[in-house]
Design a protein around this motif. Structure first.
Motif, PDB file in Angstrom:
ATOM      1  N   UNK A 150       0.835  -1.206   0.000  1.00 43.70           N
ATOM      2  CA  UNK A 150       0.000   0.000   0.000  1.00 43.70           C
ATOM      3  C   UNK A 150       0.868   1.254   0.000  1.00 43.70           C
ATOM      4  N   UNK A 151       1.940   1.248   0.792  1.00 41.04           N
ATOM      5  CA  UNK A 151       2.823   2.413   0.848  1.00 41.04           C
ATOM      6  C   UNK A 151       3.441   2.711  -0.511  1.00 41.04           C
ATOM      7  N   UNK A 152       3.988   1.680  -1.145  1.00 42.31           N
ATOM      8  CA  UNK A 152       4.609   1.872  -2.464  1.00 42.31           C
ATOM      9  C   UNK A 152       3.566   2.309  -3.489  1.00 42.31           C
ATOM     10  N   UNK A 153       2.376   1.693  -3.427  1.00 37.76           N
ATOM     11  CA  UNK A 153       1.321   2.063  -4.370  1.00 37.76           C
ATOM     12  C   UNK A 153       0.911   3.519  -4.209  1.00 37.76           C
ATOM     13  N   UNK A 154       0.738   3.967  -2.960  1.00 40.97           N
ATOM     14  CA  UNK A 154       0.308   5.345  -2.723  1.00 40.97           C
ATOM     15  C   UNK A 154       1.381   6.340  -3.134  1.00 40.97           C
ATOM     16  N   UNK A 155       2.633   6.017  -2.842  1.00 40.58           N
ATOM     17  CA  UNK A 155       3.711   6.916  -3.270  1.00 40.58           C
ATOM     18  C   UNK A 155       3.732   7.029  -4.783  1.00 40.58           C
ATOM     19  N   UNK A 156       3.610   5.861  -5.458  1.00 41.49           N
ATOM     20  CA  UNK A 156       3.597   5.882  -6.920  1.00 41.49           C
ATOM     21  C   UNK A 156       2.413   6.661  -7.468  1.00 41.49           C
ATOM     22  N   UNK A 157       1.229   6.444  -6.875  1.00 41.56           N
ATOM     23  CA  UNK A 157       0.033   7.136  -7.347  1.00 41.56           C
ATOM     24  C   UNK A 157       0.164   8.648  -7.163  1.00 41.56           C
ATOM     25  N   UNK A 158       0.654   9.069  -5.994  1.00 45.82           N
ATOM     26  CA  UNK A 158       0.794  10.508  -5.735  1.00 45.82           C
ATOM     27  C   UNK A 158       1.810  11.152  -6.673  1.00 45.82           C
ATOM     28  N   UNK A 159       2.925  10.450  -6.910  1.00 46.37           N
ATOM     29  CA  UNK A 159       3.941  11.006  -7.820  1.00 46.37           C
ATOM     30  C   UNK A 159       3.380  11.130  -9.231  1.00 46.37           C
ATOM     31  N   UNK A 160       2.702  10.073  -9.683  1.00 42.46           N
ATOM     32  CA  UNK A 160       2.137  10.101 -11.039  1.00 42.46           C
ATOM     33  C   UNK A 160       1.068  11.180 -11.162  1.00 42.46           C
ATOM     34  N   UNK A 161       0.173  11.284 -10.166  1.00 35.76           N
ATOM     35  CA  UNK A 161      -0.889  12.288 -10.235  1.00 35.76           C
ATOM     36  C   UNK A 161      -0.317  13.700 -10.203  1.00 35.76           C
TER      37      UNK A 161
END
Length: 457
Positions: A14-25
């Protein structure tokens, strides 16, 4: 917190996914705003170029600035794009000004009042006709987005935020499912290990649905459980066999001694000899067990020397020829065509070959033959092949004959008096020599055992 493997996997996924999502967004929103602002700037420049072109065309046609059709174009941009112009002649006199239209519209309530402290951009353009400067045009427009532009960018941002929230929810859901699937096999393995610890030797882990890595561990666990179950079965079987082997001579000795004590028998030399034979039977059994323990000792030390295969065959002939002749079994030695040297502990080597030869003699009937030959087909090894014409064995028994206390045919072993540890000693000593054993057998046709010894340590 984060004590279990699943919770750790879930947290980091979840942590990696959220970091990736926030960076991409962030990059999507930043890139879109930059691209949209660039588009607005280019569009504004095109409108200003159009105004400049109309002014130059009108001046070239009339020889001076006129209000028509330039004035209509300026008013159109002022009304729709909040793009205002101030036109000055070459002497600096103001000829046209559309910036006052905003004040008129505000007073009439047709537009939103200008925010307090609103900042404006202004750009000045030189107007030329036939390379002669005829004046300048000042373009005025508010900083930032206006009206529909602001609404459009807000809508896009709303969609981006909605997509981010949806992606985060999906990432959490799929992370939970993935972590559960990943740890499902480990939970099975943990449960099975607990059952095995409770001596449930029948426990096995189903392999279906397991990841490849966990499946390999599960296969190893199942093999271990099967091996332990087999060892337990052999232990129980050996206990029964040993009890039987001990019970018969002990019962005989007990009855004979009690007969002597009660005066029923006279202690004649013949009867004492019978008691002594039963006692020696017990001694031999204990000696065999001691040999097995010594052979399986992991700290066993071998005194290896260089030996010649032909001389080993000659020694075996001298030792076993009388025994084979006594039973009426032929013993044939095939001498090697040339010297074959190898390294082995001589005493242990003779013990290995003697055990195998004794087995061959034991199960080969009168009138049949046993042949010993030297083999050299395996590179780096010298082999001793012992081929008999005995009763042979089932194919299912071949993988197990070197296991401790294993018996394929219990009735046959009973008749010969064996307890199933002679070949276990052979296997242990061959492992100590880092040798290889190959067995071939056909029921009622005979058995061949090839013992391969390395030529160099």
């Amino acid at each position: 917190m984060l004590q279990t493997l699943r919770s750790k996997i879930l947290f980091y996924l979840v942590l990696i996914s959220m970091i990736g999502i926030l960076i991409v967004s962030f990059f999507i929103q930043y890139g879109f705003e930059e691209s949209f602002n660039s588009y607005l700037d280019r569009n504004r420049e095109k409108k200003i170029d159009r105004v400049i072109t109309e002014i130059e065309k009108d001046y070239k046609k009339n020889g001076h600035f006129t209000t028509d059709p330039v004035s209509g174009l300026l008013h159109e941009h002022a009304m729709t794009d909040q793009l205002y112009f101030q036109l000055y002649d070459r002497f600096g006199q103001l000829q046209m000004d559309s910036s006052n239209i905003r004040g008129m519209l505000n007073s009439l309530g047709l537009t939103e009042p200008a925010p307090i402290g609103e900042e404006w951009h202004s750009r000045t353009y030189t107007i030329k006709v036939n390379n002669a400067i005829i004046g300048k045009l000042v373009a005025l427009y508010p900083k930032g987005l206006i009206d529909d532009e602001y609404t459009f960018i807000q809508t896009i941002q709303l969609y981006i935020y909605a997509a981010v929230c949806l992606t985060i929810v999906l990432a959490i859901i799929f992370s939970m499912l993935f972590s559960k699937k990943l740890t499902f096999g480990l939970k099975k393995l943990s449960f099975a290990a607990g059952e095995l610890q409770q001596h449930n030797l029948d426990i096995r882990i189903p392999l279906s649905g397991l990841p490849t890595e966990v499946k390999q561990i599960a296969i190893s666990f199942n093999n271990l459980a099967e091996s332990l179950a087999k060892e337990e079965m052999l232990r129980k079987q050996f206990t029964g066999d040993l009890a039987h082997e001990l019970r018969t001579p002990l019962a005989t000795l007990r009855s004979q001694i009690e007969a002597f004590q009660d005066g029923i028998w006279e202690p004649t030399p013949q009867r004492l000899q019978t008691s002594h034979e039963e006692l020696m039977r017990l001694v031999r059994l204990v000696n065999e067990l001691e040999k097995l323990l010594a052979a399986e000792n992991p700290q066993i030390r071998l005194e290896k020397i260089e030996l010649e295969a032909g001389s080993v065959l000659a020694a075996l002939w001298e030792i076993f020829m009388p025994l084979f002749k006594e039973k009426g079994v032929g013993l044939y030695i095939e001498e090697p065509q040339q010297e074959e040297m190898f390294e082995a502990d001589k005493d242990r080597l003779m013990q290995i070959l003697s055990n195998v030869l004794n087995n061959a003699l034991k199960y080969t009937p009168e009138g049949k033959n046993v042949t010993i030959s030297v083999q050299t087909e395996m590179e780096g090894y010298v082999g001793f092949k012992i081929q008999d014409e005995g009763s042979g064995m089932n194919e299912d028994d071949i993988p197990h004959i070197f296991e401790r206390f294993y018996r394929g045919d219990k009735s046959r072993d009973r008749k010969t008096g064996g307890v199933g540890i002679g070949l276990s000693i052979v296997k242990a000593l061959m492992d100590a020599h880092k040798g290889v054993i190959k067995v071939k057998s056909r029921l009622n046709k005979g058995t061949s055992i090839t013992l391969w010894f390395p030529q160099e340590d």
